[in-house]
Scaffold this motif. Sequence first.
Motif, PDB file in Angstrom:
ATOM      1  N   TYR A  54       3.761   7.692  -8.075  1.00  0.00           N
ATOM      2  CA  TYR A  54       3.706   8.435  -6.819  1.00  0.00           C
ATOM      3  C   TYR A  54       3.701   7.427  -5.679  1.00  0.00           C
ATOM      4  O   TYR A  54       2.696   6.764  -5.424  1.00  0.00           O
ATOM      5  CB  TYR A  54       2.451   9.301  -6.767  1.00  0.00           C
ATOM      6  N   ASP A 111       4.932   6.435  -1.520  1.00  0.00           N
ATOM      7  CA  ASP A 111       5.158   7.042  -0.211  1.00  0.00           C
ATOM      8  C   ASP A 111       6.636   7.377  -0.022  1.00  0.00           C
ATOM      9  O   ASP A 111       7.524   6.704  -0.562  1.00  0.00           O
ATOM     10  CB  ASP A 111       4.703   6.097   0.897  1.00  0.00           C
ATOM     11  N   HIS A 116      -8.783  -2.343  -3.952  1.00  0.00           N
ATOM     12  CA  HIS A 116      -8.307  -1.131  -4.610  1.00  0.00           C
ATOM     13  C   HIS A 116      -9.396  -0.547  -5.516  1.00  0.00           C
ATOM     14  O   HIS A 116     -10.236  -1.283  -6.032  1.00  0.00           O
ATOM     15  CB  HIS A 116      -7.083  -1.425  -5.488  1.00  0.00           C
ATOM     16  N   SER A 128       3.370  11.750  -0.758  1.00  0.00           N
ATOM     17  CA  SER A 128       4.150  10.918  -1.657  1.00  0.00           C
ATOM     18  C   SER A 128       4.742  11.775  -2.757  1.00  0.00           C
ATOM     19  O   SER A 128       4.269  12.869  -3.035  1.00  0.00           O
ATOM     20  CB  SER A 128       3.276   9.824  -2.253  1.00  0.00           C
ATOM     21  N   SER A 162       0.149   5.764  -4.642  1.00  0.00           N
ATOM     22  CA  SER A 162      -1.107   6.515  -4.709  1.00  0.00           C
ATOM     23  C   SER A 162      -1.535   6.836  -6.135  1.00  0.00           C
ATOM     24  O   SER A 162      -2.702   7.097  -6.395  1.00  0.00           O
ATOM     25  CB  SER A 162      -1.001   7.822  -3.921  1.00  0.00           C
ATOM     26  N   LYS A 163      -0.590   6.821  -7.084  1.00  0.00           N
ATOM     27  CA  LYS A 163      -0.992   7.024  -8.480  1.00  0.00           C
ATOM     28  C   LYS A 163       0.117   6.605  -9.437  1.00  0.00           C
ATOM     29  O   LYS A 163       1.295   6.580  -9.082  1.00  0.00           O
ATOM     30  CB  LYS A 163      -1.405   8.464  -8.751  1.00  0.00           C
ATOM     31  N   PRO A 180      -6.746   7.499   3.059  1.00  0.00           N
ATOM     32  CA  PRO A 180      -5.926   8.579   2.521  1.00  0.00           C
ATOM     33  C   PRO A 180      -4.456   8.170   2.526  1.00  0.00           C
ATOM     34  O   PRO A 180      -3.966   7.585   3.484  1.00  0.00           O
ATOM     35  CB  PRO A 180      -6.175   9.735   3.498  1.00  0.00           C
ATOM     36  N   LYS A 181      -3.764   8.488   1.448  1.00  0.00           N
ATOM     37  CA  LYS A 181      -2.346   8.163   1.371  1.00  0.00           C
ATOM     38  C   LYS A 181      -1.523   9.222   2.085  1.00  0.00           C
ATOM     39  O   LYS A 181      -1.901  10.375   2.159  1.00  0.00           O
ATOM     40  CB  LYS A 181      -1.895   8.086  -0.090  1.00  0.00           C
ATOM     41  N   SER A 190       0.831  -1.226   0.000  1.00  0.00           N
ATOM     42  CA  SER A 190       0.000   0.000   0.000  1.00  0.00           C
ATOM     43  C   SER A 190       0.856   1.263   0.000  1.00  0.00           C
ATOM     44  O   SER A 190       0.600   2.211   0.749  1.00  0.00           O
ATOM     45  CB  SER A 190      -0.958   0.003   1.201  1.00  0.00           C
ATOM     46  N   ASP A 208      -5.307   7.067 -10.493  1.00  0.00           N
ATOM     47  CA  ASP A 208      -5.237   7.212  -9.037  1.00  0.00           C
ATOM     48  C   ASP A 208      -5.542   5.874  -8.374  1.00  0.00           C
ATOM     49  O   ASP A 208      -6.518   5.202  -8.731  1.00  0.00           O
ATOM     50  CB  ASP A 208      -6.233   8.267  -8.551  1.00  0.00           C
ATOM     51  N   ASN A 212      -6.588   4.020  -5.045  1.00  0.00           N
ATOM     52  CA  ASN A 212      -7.191   4.157  -3.718  1.00  0.00           C
ATOM     53  C   ASN A 212      -7.182   2.792  -3.037  1.00  0.00           C
ATOM     54  O   ASN A 212      -7.591   1.788  -3.627  1.00  0.00           O
ATOM     55  CB  ASN A 212      -8.636   4.655  -3.834  1.00  0.00           C
TER      56      ASN A 212
END
Length: 224
Positions: free
Chosen positions: A177, A179, A212, A119, A83-84, A115-116, A80, A104, A106
């Motif tokens: 993108y 983390d 997801h 990143s 984010s994109k 919410p991420k 996880s 994106d 999710n």
Amino acid sequence: MPPATESEIHKLQIKGSAKLVTEFFNYGLNTILYQRGVYPPEDFSAVKKYGLTMMTSLDDQVKAYLKKITSQLQKWLLKSKISKLVVVITSKETGEHVERWQFDVNIFNNNSPVPKSSSGATSAATDKENSDPTAAAAEKSDAEIQSDIQSLFRQITASVTFLPVLDGNCTFNVLVYADADSEVPLEWGDSDAKEVKNAEKVMLRSFSTNSHRIDTVVSYRLAE
């Protein structure tokens, strides 16, 4: 054998979803490169997937590049950490970014997107020349997920009806993108967002698994 715990079920669910989303990205990247003419049609081969005829690259360099990206994506999806994912098409002549496909990612937790954390974009660029997991699992069948993905691919294919023709030779970049604490391959570097200036944006269909949801938007520069 004792029954699986909720956490075990959730891990299996995430693993299966990560594989499915990674597979979608692989076919999605190939489809965009084909549909938008980044590489000539003869560089692609037809395969059956999602009940559709999909085009995949025959170019060894492109195949190796996409495999490297999707392999890393699956690792980040499992943890996880993403984010994109963004595909940017750039004119070789002018260096301008003319089209940008954003997916994106999710993550679901207790049936709600999480919410991420902050990143950053990591770029892998190429140029041919140079919480009740059991309840969540019951929500959507494999057939329903495949149907949603099929609808999205039909829409991506149909996008050529409104997207401007790409003039001249183009190349592409893939931005991920992830983390801030993600482990990034040494050959990947930081990147800006590579936005399309004065862009028109069109929101495409979404699809979701039980872990997801992928939202899709394409930005493009209007023909002058």
